[in-house]
Design a protein around this motif. Structure first.
Motif, PDB file in Angstrom:
ATOM      1  N   GLU A 277       0.836  -1.200   0.000  1.00 34.64           N
ATOM      2  CA  GLU A 277       0.000   0.000   0.000  1.00 34.64           C
ATOM      3  C   GLU A 277       0.873   1.254   0.000  1.00 34.64           C
ATOM      4  N   MET A 278       1.684   1.373  -1.026  1.00 30.85           N
ATOM      5  CA  MET A 278       2.531   2.555  -1.216  1.00 30.85           C
ATOM      6  C   MET A 278       2.916   2.603  -2.675  1.00 30.85           C
ATOM      7  N   SER A 279       3.500   3.707  -3.099  1.00 35.06           N
ATOM      8  CA  SER A 279       3.897   3.826  -4.497  1.00 35.06           C
ATOM      9  C   SER A 279       4.987   2.807  -4.821  1.00 35.06           C
ATOM     10  N   SER A 280       5.095   2.472  -6.104  1.00 35.43           N
ATOM     11  CA  SER A 280       6.096   1.487  -6.512  1.00 35.43           C
ATOM     12  C   SER A 280       7.505   1.975  -6.180  1.00 35.43           C
ATOM     13  N   ARG A 281       7.743   3.278  -6.310  1.00 33.56           N
ATOM     14  CA  ARG A 281       9.059   3.843  -5.985  1.00 33.56           C
ATOM     15  C   ARG A 281       9.355   3.696  -4.494  1.00 33.56           C
ATOM     16  N   ASP A 282       8.362   4.041  -3.651  1.00 34.94           N
ATOM     17  CA  ASP A 282       8.560   3.924  -2.203  1.00 34.94           C
ATOM     18  C   ASP A 282       8.782   2.474  -1.803  1.00 34.94           C
ATOM     19  N   TRP A 283       8.032   1.563  -2.417  1.00 36.81           N
ATOM     20  CA  TRP A 283       8.178   0.143  -2.081  1.00 36.81           C
ATOM     21  C   TRP A 283       9.548  -0.371  -2.517  1.00 36.81           C
ATOM     22  N   TRP A 284       9.995   0.076  -3.691  1.00 37.37           N
ATOM     23  CA  TRP A 284      11.316  -0.342  -4.177  1.00 37.37           C
ATOM     24  C   TRP A 284      12.400   0.078  -3.189  1.00 37.37           C
TER      25      TRP A 284
END
Length: 336
Positions: A277-284
């Motif tokens: 439940e976060m942006s793909s960039r933040d999760w990366w």
């Protein structure tokens, strides 16, 4: 000073993410930072509460407070920096890829073993929850005997700076972002025996290397794999990150709402882990921070985490075989 002293060399995007992770492990880590830009090094030290900073890449090797050199530098600097670290009696955590090519990676591994030092590769697929759980389920027999692995990375962007010349990057999409997907192919399918590959540079002409690489993999266990990694595909839809098929079912990861899905033969698909439940960039970035934390925890147990030097060398051998195959248009056996 308590715990292990770790100095992050290179304070770009990756260095910043490493500092974020290490600054949250202060009960175990004394953090140091180094940049050729003194103002930047000082700013990072203040931002992350570091125990010290250096305005060059030489003094950290002379400082007895530092036990680990964390290399977040361009690919062509990995070999000389790692060798210098081992000669200075330091352990090494190096961002992927281990080196500019397989020969340089071998030199790094040989030096680590000569000096009896830990050498770990910061490969965040190993700490990507969905990939790690998929691997665990496959090993537990959830899909029976695996026989096919598909890995997809479709994107469009233009790498800048040192990622453009072959002299500093070592290649294009395959050795850069593609390293993640090569390692994922190994995580999910096992060690690779033979590679047949094609590479292209059709859209991202600013770089010297390829913008797209397509690999056909033959695993040592007899399974087959197919891997596409590209930052040269404008307008492509979001694809499955991976699917692994076995004789009793399949497991796949769907971006944006799908999550990790296990589908056993004769049953309905089951979502075993939802998308973050976060942006793909933040999760990366979070997976990278988890990898740095895994390194610290492994360090105190004498383990190379998140990716061991042996596994990192195998990844480099796959990439080397793929480049050779693309050049010769022949299948190439993976040899470390």
């Amino acid at each position: 000073m308590q715990g292990v002293g770790i100095c992050v060399l290179g304070l770009g995007w990756m260095g910043r993410v490493h500092c974020e992770a290490l600054s949250k492990l202060r009960e175990k880590v004394a953090l140091f930072v180094a940049s050729r830009d003194s103002a930047k090094a000082r700013g990072f030290a203040e931002r992350f509460g570091a125990d010290g900073w250096f305005g060059d890449y030489d003094k950290p090797f002379e400082d007895e407070r530092i036990h680990v050199i964390d290399i977040c530098l361009p690919h062509d600097l990995h070999l000389p920096t790692a060798l210098k670290a081992f000669e200075a009696d330091k352990h090494v955590l190096v961002e992927k890829p281990m080196a500019l090519n397989l020969d340089e990676a071998k030199q790094i591994v040989q030096a680590a073993r000569k000096h009896n030092k830990l050498l770990a590769v910061a490969e965040n697929m190993r700490t990507y929850d969905h990939c790690a759980l998929a691997r665990e389920l496959i090993l537990d027999g959830a899909i029976g005997e695996p026989f096919f692995v598909q890995i997809n990375h479709f994107a469009y962007y233009v790498p800048g700076g040192w990622r453009q010349p072959l002299s500093s990057a070592g290649g294009g999409s395959l050795i850069d972002v593609g390293h993640h997907y090569v390692d994922l192919a190994v995580m999910l399918g096992g060690r690779v025996d033979i590679v047949f590959a094609n590479t292209h540079r059709k859209t991202v002409t600013e770089i010297d290397g390829e913008d797209t690489a397509i690999l056909h993999l033959v695993y040592e266990n007899g399974s087959t794999g197919h891997l596409v990694t590209s930052f040269g595909m404008p307008g492509t839809p979001i694809a499955l990150l991976f699917i692994v098929a076995g004789n009793e079912g399949s497991i796949r990861y769907e971006h944006f709402g799908g999550g990790l899905i296990l589908h056993r033969k004769g049953s309905e698909p089951q979502k075993v882990l939802p998308c973050p439940e976060m942006s793909s960039r933040d999760w990366w970035e979070e997976t990278i921070r988890k990898g740095v934390k895994a390194f610290v925890n492994g360090f105190f147990e004498g383990r190379e985490e998140p990716l061991s030097s042996d596994s990192g060398l195998h990844d480099m051998a796959i990439i080397e075989a793929a480049y050779k195959s693309a050049k010769t248009q022949m299948p190439v056996k993976v040899k470390v």
